[in-house]
Scaffold this active site. Sequence first.
Site, PDB file in Angstrom:
ATOM      1  N   GLY A   1       1.163   4.309  -0.303  1.00 35.69           N
ATOM      2  CA  GLY A   1       0.608   5.784  -0.641  1.00 35.69           C
ATOM      3  C   GLY A   1       1.725   6.521  -0.072  1.00 35.69           C
ATOM      4  O   GLY A   1       3.009   6.396  -0.227  1.00 35.69           O
TER       5      GLY A   1
ATOM      6  N   ASN B   1      -3.077   4.995  11.626  1.00 37.14           N
ATOM      7  CA  ASN B   1      -3.429   5.950  12.437  1.00 37.14           C
ATOM      8  C   ASN B   1      -4.526   5.053  13.170  1.00 37.14           C
ATOM      9  O   ASN B   1      -5.278   4.276  13.044  1.00 37.14           O
ATOM     10  CB  ASN B   1      -4.282   7.017  11.653  1.00 37.14           C
ATOM     11  CG  ASN B   1      -3.199   7.887  10.997  1.00 37.14           C
ATOM     12  OD1 ASN B   1      -2.089   8.191  11.698  1.00 37.14           O
ATOM     13  ND2 ASN B   1      -3.303   8.610   9.874  1.00 37.14           N
TER      14      ASN B   1
ATOM     15  N   SER C   1      -3.727  13.453   6.800  1.00 36.08           N
ATOM     16  CA  SER C   1      -3.985  12.061   5.904  1.00 36.08           C
ATOM     17  C   SER C   1      -5.673  12.274   5.611  1.00 36.08           C
ATOM     18  O   SER C   1      -6.003  11.847   4.411  1.00 36.08           O
ATOM     19  CB  SER C   1      -3.799  10.816   6.277  1.00 36.08           C
ATOM     20  OG  SER C   1      -4.228  10.664   7.780  1.00 36.08           O
TER      21      SER C   1
ATOM     22  N   LYS D   1      -0.427   9.316  20.458  1.00 34.57           N
ATOM     23  CA  LYS D   1      -0.789   9.752  18.905  1.00 34.57           C
ATOM     24  C   LYS D   1      -2.182  10.141  18.844  1.00 34.57           C
ATOM     25  O   LYS D   1      -2.361  11.452  18.199  1.00 34.57           O
ATOM     26  CB  LYS D   1      -0.260   8.924  17.831  1.00 34.57           C
ATOM     27  CG  LYS D   1      -0.092   9.878  16.508  1.00 34.57           C
ATOM     28  CD  LYS D   1       0.273   9.019  15.512  1.00 34.57           C
ATOM     29  CE  LYS D   1       0.173   9.872  14.049  1.00 34.57           C
ATOM     30  NZ  LYS D   1       0.619   9.060  12.941  1.00 34.57           N
TER      31      LYS D   1
ATOM     32  N   GLY E   1       0.703  -1.131   0.004  1.00 41.04           N
ATOM     33  CA  GLY E   1       0.112  -0.050  -0.040  1.00 41.04           C
ATOM     34  C   GLY E   1       0.878   1.153  -0.057  1.00 41.04           C
ATOM     35  O   GLY E   1       0.891   1.865   0.887  1.00 41.04           O
TER      36      GLY E   1
END
Length: 332
Positions: free
Chosen positions: A12, A107, A282, A207, A10
């Site tokens: 990205g 995330n 994002s 986070k 992936g």
Amino acid sequence: MTAPRICIFGAGAVGSHVAARLLRADIPGVAVVARGPHLAAMREHGLTFRSNREEFRVAVPVATDDPSTLPPQDIVVVTLKAPALPAVAGALARLLAPDGVAVFLLNGIPWWWNHGLREGGGPLPLLDPDATLWRNVGPARALGGVVMSPNEIVEPGVVVHGAHNRFIIGEPDGGDSPRARGLVELFTGAGMPALLSTDIRTDIWRKLLVNAPGNPLAALTRLSAKDRAADPELAELGRRIAGEVADTARALGYDLPPHGDAADPMADSMVWAATRSETRPSMLQDVLLGRGTEVECLLGQVQASARERSVPTPIIDIVLPILRGLDRSLRR
């Protein structure tokens, strides 16, 4: 000793950063799974990395949109967004070598969250609705990851990296395993400073103090972190969401000081950096591209956990339905 086969699944924004660093460091056996114009550009021109400190281009010898064409991989660095993971659970399972490991650089709350917890109840319905990840990949093959590295694909084949650059990797059970330590050494050696965590869940909550308010508010307002911080009402809204995240984490037993408390320097430094950033988070990138969002891993699961412990989340209770509505409209 044979070099491990490594796949970036992936590629990205974050995945392209990781791939570019590994390829530039001449790490052998690196393959990239991507799609569309970005894949075509990498095949034809290579992958360009830009930051305020450097710019370079690397060839991408093995790049595909079909992971079944790759041999079994020893390390799979999964950088897909959380909502996309259940659909590729089978492909991930087939790609992993028998002793392979998948590190999920995601995330929010990850699908493997309950693995190894004394009160764990198996898969999380909001994140792994049909338990496809739990059954196919298996949480025992997963490592947790926290990414503190803003990136964006600005055009096919080009990734731009923002300010800070740090990764945290850890076993769900908090152990100091050879596979986790090996990944930390791999990342650090390739120019991506990484830390080994013995409490990856607390690091994920820390986070979330930044991501849970920052990404949704960016998606809803289309403003950068710097612009939102300059608006007193939006800044206060972000603080209240972060406070509800911290309350939920503490109710679940995680040692998380109140948001902005000086006793939590990592979270405080992340907030400081985020409020001065012009980088588009994002979720805002996804909205601008008309893609679905990470609503459940950033806010939905937080609300679900809060309700299990009777923690009030009045602001999340308002923002979450609006964000889910936006997500539904984008997916149509």
